[in-house]
Design a protein around this motif. Structure first.
Motif, PDB file in Angstrom:
ATOM      1  N   TRP A   1     -15.473   4.748  -1.439  1.00 42.38           N
ATOM      2  CA  TRP A   1     -14.428   5.201   0.051  1.00 42.38           C
ATOM      3  C   TRP A   1     -14.536   4.368   1.147  1.00 42.38           C
ATOM      4  N   LEU A   2     -15.079   3.602   1.254  1.00 47.07           N
ATOM      5  CA  LEU A   2     -14.970   2.676   2.133  1.00 47.07           C
ATOM      6  C   LEU A   2     -13.329   1.547   2.461  1.00 47.07           C
ATOM      7  N   ALA A   3     -13.121   1.399   0.921  1.00 45.33           N
ATOM      8  CA  ALA A   3     -11.854   1.042   0.775  1.00 45.33           C
ATOM      9  C   ALA A   3     -10.490   1.677   0.695  1.00 45.33           C
ATOM     10  N   LEU A   4     -10.501   3.672   0.836  1.00 44.88           N
ATOM     11  CA  LEU A   4      -9.579   4.254   0.913  1.00 44.88           C
ATOM     12  C   LEU A   4      -8.900   4.083   2.157  1.00 44.88           C
ATOM     13  N   PRO A   5      -9.619   3.849   3.491  1.00 41.48           N
ATOM     14  CA  PRO A   5      -8.674   4.153   4.554  1.00 41.48           C
ATOM     15  C   PRO A   5      -7.654   2.247   4.567  1.00 41.48           C
ATOM     16  N   GLY A   6      -8.569   1.261   4.336  1.00 41.26           N
ATOM     17  CA  GLY A   6      -7.461   0.098   3.912  1.00 41.26           C
ATOM     18  C   GLY A   6      -6.171   0.076   3.249  1.00 41.26           C
ATOM     19  N   GLN A   7      -7.050   1.138   2.651  1.00 41.85           N
ATOM     20  CA  GLN A   7      -5.345   0.966   0.907  1.00 41.85           C
ATOM     21  C   GLN A   7      -4.519   1.995   1.771  1.00 41.85           C
ATOM     22  N   LEU A   8      -4.874   2.904   1.791  1.00 45.53           N
ATOM     23  CA  LEU A   8      -4.050   3.890   2.544  1.00 45.53           C
ATOM     24  C   LEU A   8      -2.677   3.723   3.753  1.00 45.53           C
TER      25      LEU A   8
END
Length: 207
Positions: free
Chosen positions: A62-69
């Motif tokens: 979930w922490l990686a989700l904003p960066g991936q988006l």
């Protein structure tokens, strides 16, 4: 601030001062985020064992989700942005002579910078010799052996250079955009911009 407890008011003042200090300083925000990311990575790491492996996997996903988006959005707009910028920049130039001069300077700069980068990489590789510090036996993997067994292709021969150069021209610009071949996209945009520039202005007025 008056409605907050007394012990929280100093914390709120410090937060406000800190927010005013980092406002407009993007580099400072990036450094702070990197530092906090390192601390969080250490806290969630296996050495401290503060959090179970399953929880770490869930939290990091979930922490990686904003960066991936964010990266996906950048990748989504980079091709249209480059295409529109190159075509607009070339088509808006009303001086073909200056355009040819600037294009020649850009080509010379690209060739020189590429040659300098390649020469610097070769010199550093010969000086450092990074392969001497790696035990090749530790890298052997039966699953990837068929992929690594192929010899690396060297510089193409003179007979192959014409085919390599012609391959830079995209036969299907849409496929090049879909696959993210930026060099082919830039070449297509340059050709399109030059074609628009060659159309007489009178034709634009008649349309």
């Amino acid at each position: 601030m008056r409605n907050l407890p007394l012990f929280l008011q100093p914390l709120l003042e410090i937060t406000g001062q800190f927010d005013r200090y980092i406002t407009g300083r993007l580099w400072l925000k990036v450094l702070i985020a990197l530092f906090l990311g390192v601390l969080l990575g250490i806290a969630l790491g296996p050495d401290l064992r503060w959090v179970s492996a399953e929880s770490v996997k869930l939290i990091t996903a979930w922490l990686a989700l904003p960066g991936q988006l964010f990266l996906a959005i950048i990748q989504m707009i980079v091709v249209p942005l480059v295409l529109a910028s190159v075509v607009r920049g070339l088509a808006a130039n009303n001086n073909p002579t200056a355009l040819k001069k600037n294009g020649l300077i850009a080509i010379i700069f690209i060739f020189l910078s590429t040659a300098i980068a390649a020469a610097l990489g070769i010199v550093l590789a010969l000086y450092i010799e990074p392969g001497n510090y790696i035990n090749a036996s530790n890298l052997i993997n039966s699953e990837v052996a068929p992929l690594t067994s192929k010899a690396a292709a060297g510089f193409p021969s003179l007979s192959e250079l014409p085919r390599k150069v012609s391959a830079l021209i995209p036969t299907n610009p849409l496929a090049s955009m879909a696959s993210g071949e930026m060099l082919q996209v830039i070449l297509f945009a340059a050709v399109l911009g030059a074609a628009l520039l060659s159309i007489p202005a009178q034709l634009y007025l008649n349309c």
